[in-house]
Design an enzyme around this catalytic site. Sequence first.
Site, PDB file in Angstrom:
ATOM      1  N   VAL A  33       0.803  -1.231   0.000  1.00 20.07           N
ATOM      2  CA  VAL A  33       0.000   0.000   0.000  1.00 20.07           C
ATOM      3  C   VAL A  33       0.830   1.273   0.000  1.00 20.07           C
ATOM      4  CG1 VAL A  33      -2.033  -1.043   1.056  1.00 20.07           C
ATOM      5  CG2 VAL A  33      -0.226  -0.087   2.518  1.00 20.07           C
ATOM      6  N   TYR A  34       2.144   1.169   0.098  1.00 17.04           N
ATOM      7  CA  TYR A  34       2.963   2.377   0.104  1.00 17.04           C
ATOM      8  C   TYR A  34       2.857   3.082  -1.245  1.00 17.04           C
ATOM      9  CZ  TYR A  34       5.290   0.895   4.459  1.00 17.04           C
ATOM     10  OH  TYR A  34       5.569   0.520   5.750  1.00 17.04           O
ATOM     11  N   CYS A  35       2.333   4.302  -1.197  1.00 15.50           N
ATOM     12  CA  CYS A  35       2.192   5.128  -2.402  1.00 15.50           C
ATOM     13  C   CYS A  35       1.472   4.372  -3.517  1.00 15.50           C
ATOM     14  CB  CYS A  35       3.547   5.642  -2.884  1.00 15.50           C
ATOM     15  SG  CYS A  35       4.403   6.656  -1.661  1.00 15.50           S
TER      16      CYS A  35
END
Length: 317
Positions: free
Chosen positions: A52-54
């Site tokens: 889910v990072y960026c």
Amino acid sequence: MEERHVGRSGLLVSRLALGTMTWGQDTVPDEAAAQLSAFVDAGGTLVDTADVYCDGDSERILGHLMRELVGREDLVLATKSGIRPDGRYDGSRRHLIAALDASLDRLGVEHVDLWQLHVHDPATPLEETLSALDEAVASGRTRYVGVSNYTGWQVAKAAAWQRAWPGRAPVVSVQAEYSLLSRDVEREVVPAAVDAGAGLLPWSPLGRGVLTGKYRTGIPAGSRAASTAFAEFVQPYLDEECARIVESVVTAAEGLGVSPLSVALAWIRDRPGVAAPVVGARTAAQLAQALGSEALTLPHEIRAALDDVSDMAPAHP
């Protein structure tokens, strides 16, 4: 850079990990390349990301850099799954396996070295969630597994379940927020991890940036506390109690002739059970300061003073 085993497992990692949460947002690809190059040149191996990072860009950028800049074999690659793009927690077997496959695709690899459950999902039976870890190891998608942001009882239950039957994948790592400004995990999470033989991977080891001392006289322009995206994230550590701890770190740094950042990192790096603090820098210059902490070992007197000033109030039981 020195290496350590993650808990009682055979997984050997650098004792400082590179976090990539801002890659694709605050950290542009060229800066990410400079960070990764400097990290590997310094002997770093453990790189931590999440699906889910960026919106997946962190994994995409890291995957590109492993093809163009740094060899896959030079890294201990860790990622996390368990949060949907809309922010909902999902520890179902269906979601987790699909999320891992999507991560492998974005990273451009056949396996990761460490796959971690990003959060505990109370809506899914834990045994179902943990069965996804077993499948991931058995299928070769990951070599080791761990958990992140679990409470002490959740860590203990997950670790005990995985040890209860031959062939299950043991929990080898626990990620948790841990710093001089956030020691509450020492009540239950740290003892549970140590008892389970899992190594600690502290995130935000610099107290969300506050332990660098940059907020001592206000909120600098361009800092996380000045941004709309991270202001609420930093704000809890800008109170008087945290300021008192920061001043002690600054005093120690001045006495040693090093930066407050180095003092704070050296303190957390050498806490019992810690394998590698995860440092997320926005720029290569910031990362260089963190890498400079490698040579520092805090004298006993300074460590004891920092322990004392940041100690938690007694709790029951």
